[in-house]
Design an enzyme around this catalytic site. Structure first.
Site, PDB file in Angstrom:
ATOM      1  N   VAL A   1       1.092  -1.490   0.499  1.00 33.50           N
ATOM      2  CA  VAL A   1       0.412   0.124  -0.035  1.00 33.50           C
ATOM      3  C   VAL A   1       0.721   1.515   0.073  1.00 33.50           C
ATOM      4  CG1 VAL A   1      -2.085   1.768   1.150  1.00 33.50           C
ATOM      5  CG2 VAL A   1      -1.675  -1.478   1.041  1.00 33.50           C
ATOM      6  N   LYS A   2       0.110   2.372  -0.680  1.00 32.04           N
ATOM      7  CA  LYS A   2       1.229   3.280  -0.950  1.00 32.04           C
ATOM      8  C   LYS A   2       0.431   4.512  -0.353  1.00 32.04           C
ATOM      9  CE  LYS A   2       4.069   5.929  -4.124  1.00 32.04           C
ATOM     10  NZ  LYS A   2       5.795   6.198  -3.396  1.00 32.04           N
TER      11      LYS A   2
END
Ligand code: PMP
Length: 305
Positions: free
Chosen positions: A165-166
């Site tokens: 997850v950025k």
């Protein structure tokens, strides 16, 4: 390809002029000081947002579908809704580069939980908010080789937020970067919670030993798009490439170490924790990967101008 100095002649001056650029904010392009978001936005209040960074090279955009897909996966994982489709966001990104005439630059897409009342409950937010900026952005380390230290700040995925997850909670990475700055080096390495190597604060890490190229699994590291590209081009060029559980020992004793990232590109590392890596000079393989990467972005970018 143009040299850095030719390609970004005015980058220094332009930093002062960034407010002249148009920014996409929820359906409209806004210029200059008008490009503001609310103090009630949960992206600002709680870091409740996900993002992407994308580059253009000589008017061609690189790996746009991959970046937009990763944004959607980050959004799905964190339950942030997006009003636009992947195709619509892609079009907005292209328009943002075009309207600002950024042929060699970087775009930042931010998808935030949006404006809400105080309290971190996501249900306090009306609708998510999407902003896209495009600007000149030379490679982070300006094509220089760097020195690093191993940070005491851990990369928490997958125990906490999954590393794929950025999301915009970069405080761990910023604390690690502060340690590097305080020690007078350029960048920090981060380990996972078991002490295995994860990545740098904004780049993935690779080691070269006896012509084999190795990198940590993307479990406590972002599954970098440049990382994927480098594994592909190295493999195509005949290198043996492998993901491994690695420790700092693997880097200390490597022939070469380099970092990869959209913003930083391919960065040679010459020293880690006071140990000289290999010969202390930029290695043959790193130079080769840099050259292959340049050729690859030329060949695979999609024209947008
Ligand atoms: N790790 C982290 C923590 C990053 O922020 C980035 C840059 N987005 C990367 C790795 C490199 O990813 P990419 O190659 O997709 O830019």
């Amino acid at each position: 390809m143009l040299l850095y100095a030719e390609k970004f002649p005015a980058a220094g001056e332009l930093l002062g002029d960034l407010h002249q650029l148009y920014v996409y904010i929820d359906g409209a392009f806004v210029k200059g000081d008008g490009a503001r978001v609310s103090v009630w936005d949960h992206g600002y209040l709680y870091g409740d947002s996900v993002f992407e960074g994308i580059r253009t090279y000589e008017g061609r955009i690189f790996k746009l579908p991959e970046h937009v897909e990763r944004l959607f996966e980050s959004a799905k994982s964190t339950s942030i809704n997006c009003a636009l489709t992947q195709e619509e966001i892609s079009e907005v990104v292209i328009q943002t580069f075009r309207i600002n005439n950024i042929k060699d630059g970087h775009a930042r897409i931010m998808l935030s939980r949006g404006v809400g009342t105080m309290g971190l409950d996501p249900r306090n937010c009306r609708a998510s908010s999407l902003t896209v900026m495009a600007y000149p952005f030379p490679p982070v380390y300006k094509e220089k080789a760097i020195r690093m230290l191993t940070s005491s700040v851990r990369r928490k995925g997958p125990l906490s937020v999954d590393a794929r997850v950025k999301c915009s909670n970069y405080m761990d990475n910023i604390l690690a970067k502060l340690q590097a700055i305080a020690a007078g080096v350029d960048e920090a390495l981060m380990l996972d919670n078991q002490g295995y190597l994860a990545e740098a604060t904004g780049e993935n890490v690779f080691a070269v030993k006896k012509n084999k190229i190795v990198t940590p699994y993307a479990t406590a590291a972002l599954a970098g798009i440049t990382r994927d590209t480098v594994m592909e081009i190295a493999h195509t060029d005949g290198f043996e490439v492998e993901e491994q559980n690695m420790t700092v020992h693997d880097l200390y004793t490597a022939d070469e170490v380099f970092l990869t990232g959209t913003a930083a590109e391919i960065v040679p590392v010459l020293q880690i924790d006071g140990r000289t890596i290999g010969s202390g000079q930029v290695g043959e393989t790193t130079t080769k990967i840099q050259q292959l990467y340049k050729e690859y972005v030329q060949a695979h970018g999609s024209p947008i101008f």
